[in-house]
Design an enzyme around this catalytic site. Structure first.
Site, short mmCIF file in Angstrom:
data_model
loop_
_atom_site.label_atom_id
_atom_site.label_comp_id
_atom_site.label_asym_id
_atom_site.label_seq_id
_atom_site.Cartn_x
_atom_site.Cartn_y
_atom_site.Cartn_z
N ASN A 1 -1.33 -0.63 5.74
CA ASN A 1 -0.61 -0.57 6.36
C ASN A 1 1.19 0.06 4.90
O ASN A 1 2.18 -0.40 5.76
CB ASN A 1 -0.03 -2.12 6.43
CG ASN A 1 -0.17 -3.28 5.18
OD1 ASN A 1 -0.47 -2.80 4.22
ND2 ASN A 1 0.11 -3.71 5.82
N GLU A 2 0.58 0.67 4.81
CA GLU A 2 1.52 0.72 3.78
C GLU A 2 2.78 1.42 4.50
O GLU A 2 4.20 1.62 3.45
CB GLU A 2 1.23 2.43 3.40
CG GLU A 2 0.30 1.51 1.48
CD GLU A 2 -1.27 1.62 2.13
OE1 GLU A 2 -1.52 1.25 2.81
OE2 GLU A 2 -2.15 0.71 0.83
N LEU B 1 -1.89 -4.55 -3.18
CA LEU B 1 -1.34 -4.59 -4.61
C LEU B 1 -0.08 -5.44 -4.73
O LEU B 1 0.68 -5.97 -3.71
CB LEU B 1 -0.93 -2.98 -4.24
CG LEU B 1 -1.62 -2.40 -4.61
CD1 LEU B 1 -1.51 -0.74 -4.98
CD2 LEU B 1 -2.97 -2.73 -5.54
N GLY C 1 -4.43 -3.03 -0.11
CA GLY C 1 -4.84 -2.76 -1.47
C GLY C 1 -6.10 -3.63 -0.79
O GLY C 1 -6.91 -3.57 -1.66
C1 LIG Z 1 5.79 11.76 -1.28
C2 LIG Z 1 5.26 10.00 -1.78
C3 LIG Z 1 3.33 11.19 -1.86
C4 LIG Z 1 2.38 9.52 -2.08
C5 LIG Z 1 3.07 8.67 -2.92
C6 LIG Z 1 2.75 8.34 -4.11
C7 LIG Z 1 2.40 7.33 -4.62
C8 LIG Z 1 1.71 5.89 -3.83
C9 LIG Z 1 2.63 5.12 -3.18
C10 LIG Z 1 3.02 4.20 -3.01
C11 LIG Z 1 1.94 3.40 -3.44
C12 LIG Z 1 1.82 2.20 -2.98
C13 LIG Z 1 0.75 1.41 -2.74
C14 LIG Z 1 0.67 -0.22 -2.13
C15 LIG Z 1 -0.87 -0.50 -1.58
C16 LIG Z 1 -0.35 -2.36 -0.90
O1 LIG Z 1 -1.48 -2.72 -1.63
S1 LIG Z 1 1.09 -3.25 -1.10
C17 LIG Z 1 1.46 -4.93 -0.56
C18 LIG Z 1 0.96 -4.50 0.53
N1 LIG Z 1 0.91 -5.62 1.42
C19 LIG Z 1 1.76 -6.23 2.00
O2 LIG Z 1 1.86 -5.88 3.11
C20 LIG Z 1 1.16 -8.32 2.33
C21 LIG Z 1 1.98 -8.59 2.66
N2 LIG Z 1 1.66 -9.94 2.88
C22 LIG Z 1 1.40 -10.60 3.93
O3 LIG Z 1 1.58 -10.21 4.93
C23 LIG Z 1 0.80 -12.12 4.07
O4 LIG Z 1 1.75 -12.45 2.41
C24 LIG Z 1 -0.38 -12.30 3.85
C25 LIG Z 1 -0.81 -12.31 5.22
C26 LIG Z 1 -1.29 -11.77 3.28
C27 LIG Z 1 -0.02 -13.99 4.05
O5 LIG Z 1 0.24 -14.39 4.54
P1 LIG Z 1 0.87 -16.32 4.44
O6 LIG Z 1 -0.75 -16.98 3.81
O7 LIG Z 1 1.24 -16.63 5.49
O8 LIG Z 1 1.55 -16.18 3.54
P2 LIG Z 1 3.09 -15.71 2.83
O9 LIG Z 1 3.47 -14.42 3.41
O10 LIG Z 1 4.33 -17.37 2.70
O11 LIG Z 1 2.53 -15.35 1.07
C28 LIG Z 1 3.39 -16.31 0.45
C29 LIG Z 1 3.56 -15.97 -1.31
O12 LIG Z 1 2.84 -14.99 -1.34
C30 LIG Z 1 3.82 -13.48 -1.85
N3 LIG Z 1 3.35 -12.73 -1.76
C31 LIG Z 1 3.07 -11.72 0.03
N4 LIG Z 1 2.19 -10.24 -0.12
C32 LIG Z 1 2.36 -10.37 -1.80
C33 LIG Z 1 1.54 -9.17 -2.13
N5 LIG Z 1 1.32 -8.87 -2.16
N6 LIG Z 1 2.56 -8.76 -3.33
C34 LIG Z 1 3.20 -10.46 -4.26
N7 LIG Z 1 3.62 -11.55 -3.48
C35 LIG Z 1 2.61 -11.45 -2.03
C36 LIG Z 1 5.28 -14.33 -0.10
O13 LIG Z 1 6.30 -13.02 -0.60
C37 LIG Z 1 4.74 -15.50 -0.70
O14 LIG Z 1 5.84 -15.78 -1.72
P3 LIG Z 1 7.05 -16.79 -1.51
O15 LIG Z 1 5.70 -18.84 -1.53
O16 LIG Z 1 7.57 -16.98 -0.82
O17 LIG Z 1 7.58 -16.67 -3.31
#
Ligand SMILES: CC/C=C\C/C=C\C/C=C\CC/C=C/CC(=O)SCCNC(=O)CCNC(=O)[C@H](O)C(C)(C)COP(=O)(O)OP(=O)(O)OC[C@H]1O[C@@H](n2cnc3c(N)ncnc32)[C@H](O)[C@@H]1OP(=O)(O)O
Length: 704
Positions: free
Chosen positions: A579-580, A510, A555
């Site tokens: 990995n949330e 997400l 996501g």
């Molecule tokens: C009591 C409560 C009970 C219940 C709760 C109720 C509801 C639930 C609540 C919440 C649930 C919400 C669920 C969420 C699910 C999700 O999917 S959250 C997203 C998780 N994603 C990640 O952790 C991935 C993070 N990213 C990475 O690990 C790396 O970027 C990746 C391995 C994908 C790629 O690596 P690499 O090629 O090195 O690229 P960069 O890391 O340099 O990234 C490039 C640019 O992209 C930006 N970016 C990366 N991921 C995201 C993302 N998911 N969203 C937005 N932007 C992202 C990153 O910051 C870099 O940006 P920049 O160029 O620096 O501006």
């Protein structure tokens, strides 16, 4: 899944079949207006409905049998969901015309002003395949034998327009006979002209129907003899004819211009003879919405002039009494009162129990009529009824068959939006989707997702193309769900492969930017789009395969888990998992259920608490993915694998999938709104926002 062995399951299945037969006899709700009368086409087999049972009675049957109870719950719901007796048991909420080629959704809201619907035209392009989807709610009691009846009338159509004109003059003889006969299927024109001022005869016969246009023209004059015969026959894909005849033996001129294409037929005939003067001009113009005929005749052998102008709007509403009566369902109405009833379709919707969410019923694929003659407005009377002929809802609307669609914008704004995607529209976000052409191989060039459907094998490949990391923003999710829905409706598509067009990343999950520092309203709309994506993909009827050619956290992992089979690139750089918790957030119950259904309880527990990202080999080991192949072979292996899945009888596979997944899907359906509220209040908490901020900073720092 149900904890039954095969025999036990078989026995219970039979029992359920028996129950279902009993349910057919269960009394439908008696509210509603006058019962709908339909002509009973079916032969009366002296069928005696079994004794009627209430929902409670059925629920009491074998109530100690836990498995059966679970199954009954799935089938019948948990019990009344609306107790207020003033609210109808069955509420029909909307009708959607589902058409892959439509530029936008075509939905009519049935909870509002039904009178207004009567005046509205819903446009459909001729010749397209479409299905009708009806959403309805059942609130208290099981309703059995639901039916959707659909009567189609040609709007304002005159069955027949006939005109015969005979003119006879004996001042040296002139005779004219004109016969014009037109109905929706046929336009015939015969013109005979006879003058014996030293003899002139003209016969013109024009006959056109959908497939064929025939024209015969015979001209005969013996003023030193001129004869002309012209016969023309064409199949209506364009014909033009011009004929000019001129003879100056005491002057005769004839000009005939005939022009017809699919939309228009025009005929002009000018005849001029000055053997004591005869002039004839005939102009015929018909585009099926309109027939115009002008005939001017002028003779001055002691003077005769005739002018005839006939103009009829073939498809206009002549009078409402022609097709609207105070009691549209009274006996024999269709045949006796309305001669232009074209079609009556009865769809068996089935038996349904009460539940919070809406039920939906989809008709088989139909083809919209095609061709010059059938274009126009059809008036449709829809009835949602049942075995007891209770009128749950009846309404009227108009379907306009056109050569092409209305423009996308007008289509969407005039007709409303498909519920699935309503969140993004409510929040003022336009569809990012460009027009999707489902012809041939190439499918869509929407901005964030490329879809390529290979018509030779029915396999569609959806490639995520949302740089840099295919994060799932609100726009991305909306576009994804629209594409998925369109492919589900497209009968040439048999299975879908999800993969990435970005190097090394399947999807980063997400889009954190949609959850970080945004308004509660935005968070709500975003979460609804996540739910809709999951509901559509996890409950998808067609085969889905994830071709995971890169990293797939959170996501991204969820999306892959929703597919029927996962093939991952065998590369230690790539990892996958929910990995949330590493972000300080919590995967909701339906994320958890999706993982649990795939890898089991213990692995899910470890995986979720620790927020583990598994390398490809570990993912294979725990069953998170099904197969590893070299990166270059991920897509080709997915295509091959889909081929083997396609060899399994489709309906059996589909039912099996639904049996496995429906309870999980139903759980979210029953809690959609609460889940959105929960998410919004959770994600907007200061502490959670702080965690997300830190996580984003760490991502950027890593990059630096
Ligand atoms: C009591 C409560 C009970 C219940 C709760 C109720 C509801 C639930 C609540 C919440 C649930 C919400 C669920 C969420 C699910 C999700 O999917 S959250 C997203 C998780 N994603 C990640 O952790 C991935 C993070 N990213 C990475 O690990 C790396 O970027 C990746 C391995 C994908 C790629 O690596 P690499 O090629 O090195 O690229 P960069 O890391 O340099 O990234 C490039 C640019 O992209 C930006 N970016 C990366 N991921 C995201 C993302 N998911 N969203 C937005 N932007 C992202 C990153 O910051 C870099 O940006 P920049 O160029 O620096 O501006």
């Amino acid at each position: 899944m149900l904890g039954l062995d095969v025999c036990e399951f078989g026995g219970q299945f039979l029992e359920l079949l028996w129950l279902t037969v009993c349910y057919r006899g269960i009394m439908a709700d008696k509210e509603g207006t006058a019962p709908v009368h339909e002509e009973e086409d079916e032969t009366d087999l002296n069928y005696q409905a079994p004794a009627q049972k209430t929902l409670q009675e059925i629920q009491e049957l074998d109530k100690d049998d836990e498995s059966l109870n679970k199954y009954k719950q799935t089938l019948l719901g948990t019990g009344p969901v609306v107790l207020d007796p003033s609210i109808p048991n069955v509420q029909v909420t909307r009708l959607t015309l589902m058409c892959v080629q439509a530029p936008g959704p075509i939905t009519m809201d049935l909870t509002g002003d039904l009178e207004a619907l009567k005046k509205q035209n819903f446009t459909m392009k001729e010749g397209v395949d479409y299905r009708v989807k009806i959403h309805f709610k059942v609130n208290r009691e099981i309703v059995s034998g639901l039916k959707y009846v659909h009567l189609t009338y040609r709007k304002g159509l005159r069955d027949q327009l006939s005109l015969a004109l005979v003119l006879d003059m004996n001042l040296d003889q002139l005779s004219l006979a004109l016969v014009l006969d037109t109905n929706l299927d046929q336009l015939s024109l015969a013109l005979v002209l006879d003058t014996n001022l030293d003899q002139l005869s003209l016969a013109l016969v024009l006959d056109t129907n959908l497939d064929q246009l025939s024209l015969a023209l015979v001209l005969d004059t013996n003023l030193d003899q001129l004869s002309l015969a012209l016969v023309l026959d064409t199949n209506l894909d364009q014909l033009s004819l011009a004929l000019v005849l001129d003879t100056n033996l005491d002057q005769l001129s004839l000009a005939l211009v005939l022009d017809t294409n699919l939309d228009q037929l025009s005929l002009a005939l000018v005849l001029d003879t000055n053997l004591d003067q005869l002039s004839l001009a005939l102009v015929l113009d018909t585009n099926l919405d309109q027939l115009s005929l002008a005939l001017v005749l002028d003779m001055n052998l002691d003077q005769l002039s005739l002018a005839l102008v006939l103009d009829t709007n073939l498809l206009a509403e002549f009078s409402s009494s022609l097709y609207l009566t105070p009691d549209p369902v009274s006996q024999g109405f269709e045949q006796a009162v309305n001669p232009s009833l074209l079609d009556k379709a009865v769809y068996m919707v089935g038996s349904y129990g009460p539940r919070v969410e809406e039920h939906e019923f989809i008709t088989p694929v139909e083809e919209a009529p095609k061709g010059l003659i059938v274009r126009g407005i059809y008036h449709i009377k829809s009835y949602f009824t049942d075995d007891d002929k209770t009128d749950h809802l009846s309404w009227e609307w108009n379907l306009q068959i056109k050569k092409d669609w209305d423009s996308t914008e007008s289509c969407i704004s005039r007709l409303g939006v498909l519920s699935l995607f309503s969140a993004s529209c409510r929040h003022g976000r336009p569809y990012a989707l460009s027009h999707v052409a489902f012809n041939d191989r190439h499918l869509s060039t929407s901005s964030k997702i490329k879809v390529d459907l290979d018509n030779s094998n029915g396999i569609a490949v959806m490639k995520f193309d949302n740089p840099p990391v295919n994060s799932m923003s609100l726009d991305f999710l909306t576009e994804f769900s629209i594409n998925l829905e369109k492919l589900e409706l497209d009968k040439s598509c048999r299975g879908v492969i999800l993969t990435s067009a970005q190097p090394r990343i399947f999807s980063a999950g997400l889009d954190i930017m949609d959850m970080y520092g945004t308004s509660p309203e935005h968070c709500g709309a975003f979460w609804k789009a996540v739910q809709d994506m999951w509901l559509k993909l996890y409950g998808y009827s067609k085969i889905t395969i994830a071709a995971i050619n890169g990293a797939s956290p959170a996501g991204g992992c969820l999306m892959a888990l929703c597919c029927d089979y996962r093939i991952m690139a065998d590369d230690p750089r790539y990892s996958i998992g929910l990995n949330e918790t590493q972000l300080g957030i919590v995967a909701p119950f339906w994320f958890k259920d999706t993982l649990l259904n795939t890898v089991g309880h213990r692995t899910t527990e470890l995986s979720l608490q620790m927020g583990i990202m598994y390398h490809a080999h570990e993912a294979l080991k725990i069953g998170l993915v099904d197969q590893l192949v070299p990166e270059g072979k991920v897509l080709s292996t997915a295509v091959e694998t889909l081929g083997t899945w396609l060899a399994v009888p489709g309906h059996a596979r589909e039912i099996s999938k639904s049996m496995m997944r429906k309870p999980t899907v139903d759980k979210l359906l029953a809690n959609k709104e609460a889940d959105i509220k929960n998410f919004v209040s959770f994600i907007t908490k200061d502490s959670i926002q702080k965690s997300l901020g830190m996580y984003l900073a760490a991502l950027k720092k890593k990059k630096a």
